[in-house]
Design an enzyme around this catalytic site. Sequence first.
Site: not given
Ligand code: ZN
Length: 370
Positions: A90-93, A142, A184, A211, A299, A301, A304, A330
């Site tokens: 929401s942008g609250g943070f 929030d 909250q 929070g 891994c 990916c 890797c 990765h």
């Molecule tokens: Zn990797």
Amino acid sequence: MKFEVLHTFSAARAGILKFGDIEVATPVFMPVATNATVKAVPHLFLKEMGYELILSNTFHLMLRPGEDVIKRFGGLHRFMGWEGAILTDSGGFQVFSISGRSITDEGVLFKSPIDGSKILLTPERVMRFQNVLGSNIAMVLDECTKPYIPYEEAKEAVERTLKWSMECKKVHTREDQALFGIVQGALYEELRKLSVFKTLEIGFDGYAIGGLSVGERFDETLRILDVVLPLLPFEAPRYFMGLGTPELILEAVERGVDMFDCVYPTRVGRHGVAMTWKGKLNMRSAAYKEDKNPIDERCGCYTCRNFSRAYIHHLITRKEVTGMTLLTIHNLWFMKEFMQEMRESILKGMFSRFKEEVLSSWCKPTVEVM
Ligand SMILES: [Zn+2]
């Protein structure tokens, strides 16, 4: 949005979130795409890794490119060319971390970090913009507080969040967009309970815990999770906002959380840190200068499969953008695999063993504020 819990292991849940044809296995980690992109990673790689749900930021998109541009494209999916699902915060943070903002029951007044103009962020404006974005999941506005604040201050934030939540629900009209409420209450158990009960009364498609992971001690994060989670309805998804380290995700999943987001894996990747099953590796270290091995032999990916530690070390120390991209790929692959294996362990009734194995190879849990 449809959500179903398929299997439980004590309080831990393995489930599925559906957005039309898009299926997202839970527990899920959502990569953060602040400015309508996961930093340094083209969508193609996210798709290849199997990510179907990402998070984008209402606050940043409201400032730039702004409502008019997104409207012209018919929504955020088309603007950014992303076919998967999107959750928008929401942008609250973000607003609450801006200095010099003032909060009233009406909304948050702050100076634009771009041109200094005054902007009033109200629940209505936040919802209207999320309707334009057309995200699959929208969040209420929030008031996110710091963890160690006086009781009265925390109570006021809870009451304001509840007032705003009601207003958000009233303005929310899109039937193809789920709306999540946010609990909250800082570190006060009584306020957390009040926040849960009142948020449930308003009624949302899912419930987020806000929070937390904002600088409090780890045992206090868990104490609050232990209060909040048993009070949330079994059939609705539960989302821990801003948590992304494996050791903490394990604790939250064990207590029944389904959804996570955090800049951690992508941010540390851009700074040269590789996440592996044996812990974190600092690829800047001279120890990797001539190392022909991949970052992690286990891994699969893109990074890797194709490149050595020596090459990654070279790119990162030369500050090459490609180095940041390869390490982010990765880390996101690792997170995806980590979440998948954790889910498997819930389905097979082996979660405790999985948790023990991961914790023995990762460092002692700490809350890292990035
Ligand atoms: Zn990797």
